[in-house]
Design an enzyme around this catalytic site. Structure first.
Site, mmCIF file in Angstrom:
data_model
loop_
_atom_site.group_PDB
_atom_site.id
_atom_site.type_symbol
_atom_site.label_atom_id
_atom_site.label_comp_id
_atom_site.label_asym_id
_atom_site.label_seq_id
_atom_site.Cartn_x
_atom_site.Cartn_y
_atom_site.Cartn_z
ATOM 1 N N THR A 154 -9.602 15.710 -16.983
ATOM 2 C CA THR A 154 -10.663 15.605 -16.431
ATOM 3 C C THR A 154 -9.785 16.034 -14.582
ATOM 4 O OG1 THR A 154 -11.657 14.095 -14.824
ATOM 5 C CG2 THR A 154 -9.321 13.321 -15.636
ATOM 6 N N THR B 215 -15.018 20.173 7.125
ATOM 7 C CA THR B 215 -15.187 19.362 8.674
ATOM 8 C C THR B 215 -15.618 18.522 9.101
ATOM 9 O OG1 THR B 215 -17.432 20.325 8.908
ATOM 10 C CG2 THR B 215 -15.871 22.540 8.552
ATOM 11 N N THR C 290 -10.688 11.138 -3.463
ATOM 12 C CA THR C 290 -10.647 12.398 -2.522
ATOM 13 C C THR C 290 -11.794 11.621 -2.193
ATOM 14 O OG1 THR C 290 -11.145 13.716 -4.503
ATOM 15 C CG2 THR C 290 -8.884 14.339 -2.711
ATOM 16 N N LYS D 250 -8.633 10.487 -11.520
ATOM 17 C CA LYS D 250 -9.918 10.565 -9.578
ATOM 18 C C LYS D 250 -10.426 11.426 -10.457
ATOM 19 C CE LYS D 250 -9.021 13.097 -6.930
ATOM 20 N NZ LYS D 250 -9.919 14.126 -6.565
ATOM 21 N N GLU E 126 -20.619 12.161 -6.727
ATOM 22 C CA GLU E 126 -20.524 12.324 -5.208
ATOM 23 C C GLU E 126 -21.940 12.222 -4.799
ATOM 24 O OE1 GLU E 126 -16.585 15.782 -3.887
ATOM 25 O OE2 GLU E 126 -18.702 16.154 -4.505
ATOM 26 N N ASN F 220 -20.396 17.989 0.217
ATOM 27 C CA ASN F 220 -20.099 19.244 0.539
ATOM 28 C C ASN F 220 -19.990 20.172 1.598
ATOM 29 O OD1 ASN F 220 -18.173 19.302 -2.326
ATOM 30 N ND2 ASN F 220 -20.612 17.865 -3.230
#
Length: 406
Positions: free
Chosen positions: A184, A406, A147, A173, A271, A401
Site C-alpha cells: 500500500t 499549490t 498526506t 496511510k 481522495e 490533485n
C-alpha cells in the site's frame, strides 16, 4: 479473534509517536524483532524504499526502528535522496544508540523535491522523548504519516491459539495515487508473536496479495509503496516452523484481518471519495482471472463515476469485466448490486433479469448508500474467487490533485 484498541501500540514491544507541523510530519516507531517488507514495483523507486529494501536483504531481516516523514516523498532525487534517506536512519540510530542497519526509512509526499533533513532532525528531538505504548501515541503516529488522508487509519486484533495469545496491529496511510502493486502507500504492521523470518515473509506476501494489492483509488502505483511487518516475540506464541499448521493458520488469519481492514479504510478514504465499493468475483477458472475482473471493475472511471452520480448504468460493470482479460462466457455471467440490506439482480446466467423503470429506480437507491457491493459470477463453472475494494470518482478528486502542490 477480537478487535482491540491501540493499533500498533497494542502490540507488546512497540513504542511510537509522531508530530504533524503543517504538511510536514515525522513518526518514529521502535520495536525489535524479525522483519519482512514489500515495496513498490514502480520503476521510479523512492530513495527510502531502496535503502530499506537493501537493509532487510543484508541485515538478516531484522529491525529495531522505523522513521517516517510525510510531506516529501524523497523520490526521483538521485544521489542526494539516497544520502538523505541514509542520513535519517543514521540520525535516529545515533539517538537510540543502535546500529543504523536496523533502522528502516519511509517517506510520503511530493515527488521530485529535495528533502529538508534539517527539519526532520529538529522534529526528531520532539518525537523521541514522547515515545510510548499509549493509545494517544498510536493516534499521533497515524496523524503524522498522513498526506491527503482525511482520517487516520489503524486496526488491531488479539487471537487465541493452542500456544497462547498473540496480537497483530497495524497503521497505514493512503488516499491518492493508489493502485498498489505490492502493498500500500505506507503500512507498518506489528505482532508480538515470535515468527521465523522466512515464515514472516511468506505470510506477508500472501496477505498483501489478498488485501493491499486488491485496492484501487485512481489506478496510479506510487513510487513509495512500502509495507513492513515486524515480530517482537514478546508473547508466548512461537512460530518457527510449519509443523503446527493450526497456529500458522491463526497467525495468517489475524494478519490478513488487520490488513484487510486497513485496505478498506484506504479505499473508503480515497481522495474526494464519498462511497466505498466492494466487488466480489466468483466462478473464475483461475484466481488471476478473478483478481483481474474484480480490479477492472473497481478501477473503471465509468463505473466509479456512475456510482458517484447514482446512475443505474450497470452495463459499465459488465464492460469492465469484459476488457479485464479474464476468461468468461457472456452467456453465463450473473450480476448483483447491493447495499448490505437490499439487492437487485441485473443479470442471471447471461440473461438480463429486468431492465424496467422500477428496477433501475431500485438500483439508483441502492447506489446512494455509503458502501456498494457488486457481485459478479463469470459463469465459467470455475471455483476461484477474489474481492477488490475501490471508491467512487468525484469532482473533488480532480480539485485535490489539480491543486496538490499549490
Amino acid at each position: 479473534m477480537k478487535e482491540i484498541k491501540g493499533g500498533i501500540c497494542a502490540v507488546d514491544g512497540v513504542k511510537a509517536f509522531g508530530i504533524k507541523e503543517g504538511k510536514k510530519g515525522l513518526a518514529i516507531i521502535t520495536a525489535k524483532g524479525n522483519a519482512a517488507g514489500v515495496h513498490t514495483k514502480n520503476k521510479v523507486i523512492a530513495a527510502p524504499n531502496i535503502v530499506t529494501k537493501e537493509k532487510l536483504e543484508t541485515n538478516g531481516g531484522f529491525l529495531e526502528a522505523v522513521i517516517v516523514n510525510s510531506g516529501n516523498a524523497n523520490a526521483f532525487t538521485g544521489e542526494d535522496g539516497l544520502k538523505d534517506a541514509n542520513g535519517m536512519a543514521d540520525a535516529l540510530a545515533g539517538k537510540l544508540g543502535i546500529d543504523t542497519k536496523f533502522v528502516a526509512v519511509a517517506s510520503t509526499g511530493v515527488i521530485g523535491r529535495k528533502l529538508h533533513i534539517d527539519i526532520i532532525k529538529e522534529q526528531m528531538c520532539t518525537v523521541l522523548p514522547n515515545l510510548s505504548s499509549s493509545e494517544k501515541a498510536n493516534e499521533e503516529t497515524m496523524k503524522a504519516i498522513m498526506t491527503t488522508d482525511l482520517v487516520p487509519k489503524g486496526f488491531a486484533v488479539e487471537a487465541e491459539t493452542a500456544l497462547g495469545t498473540f496480537r497483530v496491529g497495524g497503521i497505514t496511510k493512503g488516499s491518492g495515487m493508489i493502485e498498489p502493486n505490492m502493498g500500500t502507500m505506507l503500512a507498518f504492521i506489528y505482532t508480538d508473536a515470535e515468527v521465523k523470518s522466512e515464515i514472516l515473509k511468506s505470510a506477508l506476501n500472501d496477505a498483501v496479495r489478498k488485501t493491499f494489492n486488491m485496492i484501487v483509488v485512481d489506478g496510479d502505483t506510487s513510487t513509495n509503496d512500502m509495507c513492513l511487518l515486524t515480530a517482537t516475540g514478546k508473547s508466548d506464541v512461537v512460530i518457527n516452523s510449519y509443523e503446527k499448521p493450526d497456529v500458522c493458520a491463526e497467525f495468517q488469519n489475524a494478519l490478513e484481518t488487520v490488513m484487510k481492514e486497513l485496505a478498506k479504510m484506504i479505499a473508503k478514504d480515497g481522495e474526494g471519495a464519498t462511497k466505498l465499493i466492494e466487488c466480489t468475483v466468483t466462478g473464475a477458472y483461475t484466481e488471476d482471472d478473478a483478481i483481474a475482473a474484480a480490479k477492472a471493475i473497481v478501477r473503471s472511471p465509468l463505473v466509479k463515476t456512475a456510482i458517484y452520480g447514482n446512475d443505474p448504468n450497470w452495463g459499465r460493470i459488465v464492460a469492465a469485466a469484459g476488457y479485464s482479460g479474464a476468461e468468461f462466457d457472456q452467456t453465463g455471467i450473473s450480476l448483483i448490486v447491493a447495499d448490505g440490506c437490499n439487492q437487485v439482480s441485473l443479470v442471471d446466467k447471461g440473461k438480463i433479469t429486468k431492465n424496467d423503470e422500477a428496477t433501475l429506480s431500485n438500483l439508483k437507491t441502492i447506489m446512494s448508500a455509503e458502501t456498494i457491493y457488486i457481485e459478479m459470477n463469470l459463469g465459467t463453472g470455475g471455483k476461484e474467487t477474489a474481492t477488490a475494494w475501490g471508491c467512487d470518482l468525484t469532482y473533488d478528486y480532480v480539485k485535490i490533485n489539480a491543486d496538490y502542490t499549490t
